[in-house]
Motif scaffolding. Sequence first.
Motif, PDB file in Angstrom:
ATOM      1  N   GLU A  30       0.809  -1.221   0.000  1.00  0.00           N
ATOM      2  CA  GLU A  30       0.000   0.000   0.000  1.00  0.00           C
ATOM      3  C   GLU A  30       0.841   1.270   0.000  1.00  0.00           C
ATOM      4  O   GLU A  30       0.348   2.339  -0.369  1.00  0.00           O
ATOM      5  N   THR A  31       2.099   1.170   0.386  1.00  0.00           N
ATOM      6  CA  THR A  31       2.873   2.404   0.590  1.00  0.00           C
ATOM      7  C   THR A  31       4.168   2.498  -0.206  1.00  0.00           C
ATOM      8  O   THR A  31       4.719   3.595  -0.342  1.00  0.00           O
ATOM      9  N   GLU A  32       4.671   1.361  -0.730  1.00  0.00           N
ATOM     10  CA  GLU A  32       5.991   1.407  -1.350  1.00  0.00           C
ATOM     11  C   GLU A  32       5.952   0.878  -2.779  1.00  0.00           C
ATOM     12  O   GLU A  32       5.168   0.003  -3.112  1.00  0.00           O
ATOM     13  N   ALA A  33       6.831   1.427  -3.599  1.00  0.00           N
ATOM     14  CA  ALA A  33       7.030   0.904  -4.959  1.00  0.00           C
ATOM     15  C   ALA A  33       8.251  -0.006  -4.917  1.00  0.00           C
ATOM     16  O   ALA A  33       9.376   0.409  -5.160  1.00  0.00           O
ATOM     17  N   ASP A  34       8.011  -1.272  -4.582  1.00  0.00           N
ATOM     18  CA  ASP A  34       9.097  -2.225  -4.362  1.00  0.00           C
ATOM     19  C   ASP A  34       9.087  -3.250  -5.476  1.00  0.00           C
ATOM     20  O   ASP A  34       8.121  -3.999  -5.644  1.00  0.00           O
ATOM     21  N   ALA A  35      10.166  -3.330  -6.237  1.00  0.00           N
ATOM     22  CA  ALA A  35      10.242  -4.224  -7.397  1.00  0.00           C
ATOM     23  C   ALA A  35      10.293  -5.697  -7.005  1.00  0.00           C
ATOM     24  O   ALA A  35      10.189  -6.566  -7.860  1.00  0.00           O
ATOM     25  N   ARG A  36      10.470  -5.999  -5.715  1.00  0.00           N
ATOM     26  CA  ARG A  36      10.516  -7.403  -5.301  1.00  0.00           C
ATOM     27  C   ARG A  36       9.149  -8.080  -5.404  1.00  0.00           C
ATOM     28  O   ARG A  36       9.067  -9.301  -5.450  1.00  0.00           O
ATOM     29  N   TYR A  37       8.097  -7.288  -5.421  1.00  0.00           N
ATOM     30  CA  TYR A  37       6.764  -7.878  -5.447  1.00  0.00           C
ATOM     31  C   TYR A  37       6.365  -8.163  -6.890  1.00  0.00           C
ATOM     32  O   TYR A  37       6.314  -7.270  -7.732  1.00  0.00           O
ATOM     33  N   THR A  38       6.065  -9.414  -7.161  1.00  0.00           N
ATOM     34  CA  THR A  38       5.733  -9.832  -8.520  1.00  0.00           C
ATOM     35  C   THR A  38       4.305  -9.461  -8.878  1.00  0.00           C
ATOM     36  O   THR A  38       3.481  -9.146  -8.017  1.00  0.00           O
ATOM     37  N   ILE A  39       4.013  -9.548 -10.173  1.00  0.00           N
ATOM     38  CA  ILE A  39       2.639  -9.327 -10.624  1.00  0.00           C
ATOM     39  C   ILE A  39       1.705 -10.346  -9.982  1.00  0.00           C
ATOM     40  O   ILE A  39       0.553 -10.031  -9.651  1.00  0.00           O
ATOM     41  N   ALA A  40       2.193 -11.575  -9.785  1.00  0.00           N
ATOM     42  CA  ALA A  40       1.361 -12.606  -9.150  1.00  0.00           C
ATOM     43  C   ALA A  40       0.969 -12.189  -7.735  1.00  0.00           C
ATOM     44  O   ALA A  40      -0.164 -12.411  -7.299  1.00  0.00           O
ATOM     45  N   THR A  41       1.901 -11.560  -6.999  1.00  0.00           N
ATOM     46  CA  THR A  41       1.579 -11.089  -5.646  1.00  0.00           C
ATOM     47  C   THR A  41       0.534  -9.997  -5.691  1.00  0.00           C
ATOM     48  O   THR A  41      -0.430  -9.995  -4.914  1.00  0.00           O
ATOM     49  N   TRP A  42       0.714  -9.047  -6.596  1.00  0.00           N
ATOM     50  CA  TRP A  42      -0.272  -7.979  -6.736  1.00  0.00           C
ATOM     51  C   TRP A  42      -1.636  -8.541  -7.127  1.00  0.00           C
ATOM     52  O   TRP A  42      -2.675  -8.078  -6.650  1.00  0.00           O
ATOM     53  N   ASP A  43      -1.632  -9.554  -7.984  1.00  0.00           N
ATOM     54  CA  ASP A  43      -2.890 -10.150  -8.428  1.00  0.00           C
ATOM     55  C   ASP A  43      -3.609 -10.821  -7.258  1.00  0.00           C
ATOM     56  O   ASP A  43      -4.827 -10.705  -7.108  1.00  0.00           O
ATOM     57  N   ARG A  44      -2.865 -11.543  -6.413  1.00  0.00           N
ATOM     58  CA  ARG A  44      -3.462 -12.169  -5.235  1.00  0.00           C
ATOM     59  C   ARG A  44      -4.038 -11.121  -4.293  1.00  0.00           C
ATOM     60  O   ARG A  44      -5.130 -11.288  -3.739  1.00  0.00           O
TER      61      ARG A  44
END
Length: 245
Positions: A30-44
């Motif tokens: 919710e607060t950071e633009a962190d490249a470690r998070y995959t599209i799959a994580t965002w989708d979940r």
Amino acid sequence: MREARRRAGLTQAQAARRAGLSQSTWSRLETEADARYTIATWDRAAFAVGTTLNAYLPETSAAAAPRDAVHLKAQELVIASTRPGGWHGLPEEQIDVVSRTSRFADVLLSRPRYQPVEVALIEIIDWFDDVGVPMREWPRRLEAVEGRAIGQMVGGMDVPRVSGCWVVRATRRNRELVGQHANLFRARFPGSGRAWLAALADPAAKMPSEPALLWVSVSGDRLFAARWTSRYALRRATRLPAGRR
């Protein structure tokens, strides 16, 4: 993500549990633009709060497309593919003005020159955020279409024949979900997909009386019948003949 969570009435901890994430991870989403998070994580995460992830490349023309571009393409495909079969297609047609929330058909097909008139309700499913709700609603929607068709009868016309199909986008997720619940889908959609494709493309083929499940390709350019297998997967079985896609 924060706005979606708040609309869903969830705390960060509740949303994180739904998504199978830690609360600290959710907070960073919710607060950071962190490249470690995959599209799959965002989708979940998006699915956990009742929405979906839409990603675009800004330099491409698709970025200017409406949010329902995939749905619109499937509607266009159904209408164009069924025209050679003598069908008249109406997208987003109102089928029930009595209920508290009026119902609209994704595509309502009719062959008025036939006696009795044939009417087909086509529901297009891009993404299942809930399977039970549309399954429970499906018989009521068919009933509403039948009532509408009967109300349009003139003189000594025969009672219209009404049936329909679900047209599901053939993404890997949708195919796996349908396959995992094959008994439920087969009970609700016992009709032959092959027979439906024939009726939609051929003016001489009668519309089946039982509803069926069809696939639309991910690219939105082909309709396929679904074939139930002994395993949990559903496989493509038939497509509309060349020139009738």
